[in-house]
Enzyme design. Structure first.
Site, mmCIF file in Angstrom:
data_model
loop_
_atom_site.group_PDB
_atom_site.id
_atom_site.type_symbol
_atom_site.label_atom_id
_atom_site.label_comp_id
_atom_site.label_asym_id
_atom_site.label_seq_id
_atom_site.Cartn_x
_atom_site.Cartn_y
_atom_site.Cartn_z
ATOM 1 C CE LYS A 269 59.110 -21.990 7.011
ATOM 2 N NZ LYS A 269 59.952 -22.674 6.096
ATOM 3 C CG ASP A 305 62.513 -25.051 6.658
ATOM 4 O OD1 ASP A 305 61.682 -25.818 6.073
ATOM 5 O OD2 ASP A 305 61.942 -23.835 6.901
#
Length: 462
Positions: A269, A305
């Site tokens: 990420k 997210d």
């Protein structure tokens, strides 16, 4: 044949090129603006002048909902991409082509066919600003892209015909990608299906590929979810797993097969940010990416997210929160918690990492052993502890109080050891599946412009 739908800012040539393309394909051409004028009995400028843009968008939505399903070329209005319902109707059983052009070219073309301005800005500035505002929506609308700045209508139509017939992936590249996937831990049924779509007899060159990028990512439920959504919304796409220890290798393969998008998971990420052409503001502040959208040769990085974390916590504004962990997921959680106005303390087994994230996020921080002194209303686990096969809890049972709400961002398994212990202690709990549902919903909107109801995702995952 599947429908061909042309998207793009006004002045990129949708009507002129669409007319040529339809003639060469031997099918009708329908311009949604012309259809609106026909159905309303008024010109577009009249609708804007006597009513407003909202009324025009309503008429546009009604016209699009009634379009034929097959054997037609459709030219759309420039702002049609902003409405998820429009995108749901237009993307079904369609190949979508985004037409682009340089600002100076668009200005010259618009001068020959004046339309009401969209802002009070000078022409060039208005074009640049509106395109920038719609940029992610245009990317979501694009299966293929054609720059019409220096083409005739016949040349642009020819390029589109070439894309429809051959796609964008040369045969040697398909073979190389198939070998790359064969060397990954892709489960045999998934590998065989992907091989068939890439190189099998009669493969469709218009099929677009997406996937989850991680190491490992065999546990991910994203392939199940997205492939079921492709069936529901009638999209010619396939979602697979890009499972490799190198994010550079993953991105190279994704670009080579002209992937539509990636869902990025542990441990990439943060590392994936170096592989992107553009990063949105939220992702840049968080310092982590979980979504990559490819369009017109560029890769855009976003973070959904934090939205997946924020939505289930909407009723906890202003709470005292302890955030466990300081990695990429924790950074998204910190952003979400601060956006909800919470008092946040970040704890990590390596305190220096907690401090670094806290200073970047505007939070407090401490060592892992400081948990008992924090007295939180909310505990958010952003560590991988509890994810299969690591079936432990990040907290002791005696640290959980019934006044707490416990949110475990781990979603495999759905009920983690932390959630089990929290329920035994009488805590309110939120499971990680909620994050997955809400962040995946936002990912799908970024990939395709379609807003999937939560209930649809829940039914698929049940």
């Amino acid at each position: 044949m599947r429908r061909i739908v042309l998207f793009g800012y006004r002045g990129t040539g949708k009507t002129a090129i669409g007319t040529v393309l339809a003639r060469r394909l031997g099918v009708p051409f329908l311009d949604t603006d012309a259809l609106i004028e026909q159905q309303s009995g008024r010109t577009i400028p009249e609708i804007f002048r006597k009513d407003d843009e909202e009324r025009f968008r309503t008429l546009e939505r009604e016209a699009i909902a009634g379009l034929p399903a097959r054997d037609i070329v459709i030219g759309t209005g420039g702002g049609v991409v902003m409405d998820p319902k429009n995108m749901e109707h237009l993307r079904a059983q369609s190949t979508c082509v985004l037409l682009t052009a340089e600002i100076a070219t668009i200005r010259r073309r618009l001068a020959r066919a004046p339309r009401p301005p969209l802002t009070s800005l000078p022409a060039d500035q208005e074009i640049a600003e509106v395109i920038a505002r719609r940029r992610h929506n245009y990317a979501a609308a694009a299966d293929f892209c054609v720059d019409t700045s220096r083409t005739t209508n016949e040349e642009a139509a020819g390029r589109i015909l070439g894309l429809l017939e051959h796609g964008t992936i040369p045969a040697p590249v398909r073979e190389a990608a198939a070998k790359w996937f064969a060397a990954t831990p892709l489960p045999a049924p998934e590998r065989e299906q992907l091989q068939s779509l890439l190189t099998g007899p009669g493969h469709d060159p218009r099929t677009r590929f997406l996937g989850v990028a991680g190491w490992p990512c065999g546990h991910s439920r994203s392939p199940l979810l997205f492939n079921r959504l492709f069936e529901k919304y009638q999209l010619d796409c396939h979602y697979t797993r890009f499972e490799d220890p190198s994010i550079s290798a993953i991105m190279e393969t994704a670009r080579s097969i002209d992937a539509k998008g990636l869902s990025v998971t542990i441990p990439f990420k943060q590392d994936v940010m170096a592989c992107l052409d553009e990063i949105d503001d939220a992702a840049r502040q968080i310092g982590a990416i979980n979504t990559v959208v490819f369009a017109c040769g560029e890769a855009y990085g976003c973070n959904t997210d934090w939205l997946g974390i924020k939505k289930p916590l909407a009723g906890h504004k202003g709470a005292r929160a302890v955030l466990l962990g300081a990695g990429g997921v924790a950074a998204a959680a910190a952003y979400a918690l601060m956006d909800l106005g919470m008092e946040v303390t970040i704890l990590n087994r390596t305190p220096e990492k907690a401090r670094a994230l806290a200073e970047r996020s505007g939070c407090r921080w401490g060592a892992w052993d400081d948990f008992d002194r924090t007295n939180p209303d909310l505990v958010v686990n952003a560590t991988p502890v509890g994810m299969q096969p690591d079936t432990k809890s990040p907290l002791r049972d005696d640290q959980l109080k019934k006044e707490m709400t416990v949110f475990d961002l781990v979603y495999t398994p759905p009920v983690t050891p932390l959630i089990t212990a929290a329920r035994k202690a009488g805590c309110a709990t939120i499971i990680g599946t909620e994050v997955f549902i809400h962040q995946a919903r936002e990912q799908f909107r970024l990939f395709f412009g379609i807003d999937v109801p939560d209930t649809v995702i829940r039914e698929i995952l049940a």
